[in-house]
Design a protein around this motif. Structure first.
Motif, PDB file in Angstrom:
ATOM      1  N   VAL A   1      21.398  14.085  16.931  1.00  0.00           N
ATOM      2  CA  VAL A   1      20.264  13.495  16.220  1.00  0.00           C
ATOM      3  C   VAL A   1      20.381  13.779  14.725  1.00  0.00           C
ATOM      4  O   VAL A   1      20.189  12.888  13.887  1.00  0.00           O
ATOM      5  CB  VAL A   1      18.930  14.048  16.771  1.00  0.00           C
ATOM      6  N   TYR A   2      20.694  15.003  14.372  1.00  0.00           N
ATOM      7  CA  TYR A   2      20.834  15.385  12.963  1.00  0.00           C
ATOM      8  C   TYR A   2      21.872  14.492  12.276  1.00  0.00           C
ATOM      9  O   TYR A   2      21.619  13.940  11.191  1.00  0.00           O
ATOM     10  CB  TYR A   2      21.250  16.853  12.862  1.00  0.00           C
TER      11      TYR A   2
ATOM     12  N   LYS B   1      22.127  14.906  21.748  1.00  0.00           N
ATOM     13  CA  LYS B   1      22.748  13.596  21.652  1.00  0.00           C
ATOM     14  C   LYS B   1      21.740  12.531  22.132  1.00  0.00           C
ATOM     15  O   LYS B   1      20.828  12.852  22.922  1.00  0.00           O
ATOM     16  CB  LYS B   1      24.010  13.548  22.532  1.00  0.00           C
ATOM     17  N   PRO B   2      21.886  11.296  21.703  1.00  0.00           N
ATOM     18  CA  PRO B   2      20.947  10.246  22.108  1.00  0.00           C
ATOM     19  C   PRO B   2      20.749  10.114  23.614  1.00  0.00           C
ATOM     20  O   PRO B   2      19.641   9.845  24.074  1.00  0.00           O
ATOM     21  CB  PRO B   2      21.578   8.978  21.522  1.00  0.00           C
TER      22      PRO B   2
ATOM     23  N   ALA C   1      20.072   1.443  17.908  1.00  0.00           N
ATOM     24  CA  ALA C   1      21.349   1.443  17.179  1.00  0.00           C
ATOM     25  C   ALA C   1      21.776   2.849  16.754  1.00  0.00           C
ATOM     26  O   ALA C   1      22.181   3.072  15.619  1.00  0.00           O
ATOM     27  CB  ALA C   1      21.250   0.510  15.957  1.00  0.00           C
ATOM     28  N   LEU C   2      21.707   3.798  17.676  1.00  0.00           N
ATOM     29  CA  LEU C   2      22.143   5.171  17.389  1.00  0.00           C
ATOM     30  C   LEU C   2      23.598   5.353  17.809  1.00  0.00           C
ATOM     31  O   LEU C   2      24.071   4.718  18.756  1.00  0.00           O
ATOM     32  CB  LEU C   2      21.260   6.176  18.147  1.00  0.00           C
TER      33      LEU C   2
ATOM     34  N   GLY D   1      11.151   6.908  23.742  1.00  0.00           N
ATOM     35  CA  GLY D   1      10.284   7.193  22.614  1.00  0.00           C
ATOM     36  C   GLY D   1      10.933   8.129  21.599  1.00  0.00           C
ATOM     37  O   GLY D   1      10.773   7.962  20.390  1.00  0.00           O
ATOM     38  N   GLN D   2      11.687   9.114  22.112  1.00  0.00           N
ATOM     39  CA  GLN D   2      12.378  10.043  21.216  1.00  0.00           C
ATOM     40  C   GLN D   2      13.492   9.332  20.447  1.00  0.00           C
ATOM     41  O   GLN D   2      13.676   9.561  19.246  1.00  0.00           O
ATOM     42  CB  GLN D   2      12.942  11.212  22.025  1.00  0.00           C
ATOM     43  N   ARG D   3      14.208   8.449  21.117  1.00  0.00           N
ATOM     44  CA  ARG D   3      15.257   7.685  20.427  1.00  0.00           C
ATOM     45  C   ARG D   3      14.652   6.827  19.324  1.00  0.00           C
ATOM     46  O   ARG D   3      15.232   6.686  18.236  1.00  0.00           O
ATOM     47  CB  ARG D   3      16.012   6.800  21.418  1.00  0.00           C
TER      48      ARG D   3
END
Length: 367
Positions: free
Chosen positions: A93-94, A131-132, A86-87, A138-140
């Motif tokens: 990311v910040y 950006k996502p 849900a990004l 895994g990073q998301r």
């Protein structure tokens, strides 16, 4: 952090569909509790009721001593991590991690401090400007967890957060979440259908089936002392083997008769089935409690069964052997160097010290 309490909680959908029935659970402050069960058992619905995303049909939910039945999600002081991350795709990311704090009008300096602290904890500081779409799964997931951490909520709720990751990344991320729990000293409620995930992560595990809590216990208690046949079969990989048969007293001894083999029960096992002589019961034994008779130290012929090997699965340090007695199929977990070939007849020894017996009707454990 906070204690979370569910008292006689029900979720009933239109048409009298009972998704959750009379759930009673106390999650202690700083405890990591895992809800586990098959699809449709009510675990995610229970989590969503704690979050306020589902209305409670009956009962009460308390977070940090406050009844929250009618409190909207944003005012419950909880943070939820979802399966699909849900990004916001257009935000860095910040900004994704800072968004909730910005809505609550936190000062910019505090937002920056919290975001960078969370990024350091999760090892994603170098990703803050990405950006996502530029991130791996895994990073998301780390970003989604980071967005929850910056809130410093009273409780963290995780809804199958690792199910979209590959097997290797799932192992890595469940370790990361466990370490995170220790570091934050946080109250966490975690939903999964994966019993291995549940066993390796939870301080206590809540096993659910058909909307009903079957058992609440530590991982080892669930494994060694299952409350019923469902829990015994759900917890453990490979799962526990079950044999239908009857209890008979013969020549001063108590026997379990399956139809193709007879087991002479030791004193401990005989005591469990004392009230079931002449009746049907279900005998349960885990794959690791079955040995190749050629390597066993137990030489009692009454503890042995014969079966035909149908499938052999080499696993490196061990082999899983699928067998057939002629009436029941089961799995044995043997040593990597045990001789096993398809269609081979093999003699096996059952460790009766680890045996379980269940009522053939109710499935409840016999103690």
């Amino acid at each position: 952090m906070a204690k979370v309490i569910l008292q006689n909680v029900y979720k009933i959908y239109p048409g009298n569909v009972m998704a959750v029935r009379d759930a009673n659970l106390e999650i202690e402050d700083q405890e990591f509790v895992v809800l586990v069960g098959p699809s449709g058992c009510g675990k995610s619905t229970t989590l969503r009721m704690v979050a306020g995303l589902e209305e409670i049909s009956r009962g009460q939910i308390y977070i940090d001593g406050r009844k929250v039945n009618d409190v909207p999600p944003k005012d419950r002081d909880i943070a939820m991590v979802f399966q699909n991350y849900a990004l916001y795709p257009h935000m860095s990311v910040y900004k994704n991690m800072a968004f909730g704090l910005k809505l609550r009008k936190f000062p910019k300096a505090e937002i920056d401090q919290r975001v960078r602290e969370a990024a350091d904890i999760l090892g994603i500081r170098e990703l803050l400007e990405r950006k996502p779409k530029e991130l791996s799964g895994g990073q998301r997931q780390r970003v989604a967890v980071g967005r929850a951490i910056v809130r410093k909520p009273k409780a963290f709720l995780f809804d199958e957060p690792l199910s979209n990751l590959d097997a290797k990344m799932r192992v890595q991320m469940r370790t990361e979440i466990s370490k995170l729990h220790t570091r934050l000293g946080a109250t966490m409620l975690y939903v999964t259908h994966d019993q291995v995930e549940a066993m390796t992560m939870g301080d206590r595990i809540v096993v659910m089936k058909d909307g009903i809590i079957q058992q609440v216990a530590t991982p080892l208690e669930l494994y060694d002392q299952p409350a019923n046949q469902f829990v015994a079969g759900f917890i453990g990989s490979p799962p526990m083997n079950f044999f239908n048969g009857s209890v008979v007293q013969q020549n001063g001894a108590t026997w379990f008769k399956e139809g193709t083999f007879d087991l002479c029960l030791d004193e401990r096992a005989a005591a469990k089935v004392a009230g079931y002589v002449g009746q049907q019961v279900v005998f349960g034994v885990r794959p690791e409690d079955i040995q190749d008779a050629r390597r066993a130290t137990d030489h009692d012929p009454g503890h042995r069964i014969r079966a035909t090997i149908e499938v052999v699965e080499p696993m490196g340090a061990e082999i899983f052997v699928y067998l057939n007695t002629g009436r029941n199929t089961f799995i044995a977990r043997l040593g990597a160097h045990d001789e096993a070939a398809v269609d081979q007849q093999i003699e096996l020894v059952i460790n009766l010290q680890k045996a379980h017996f269940f009522d053939a009707g109710s499935g409840e454990v016999l103690v």
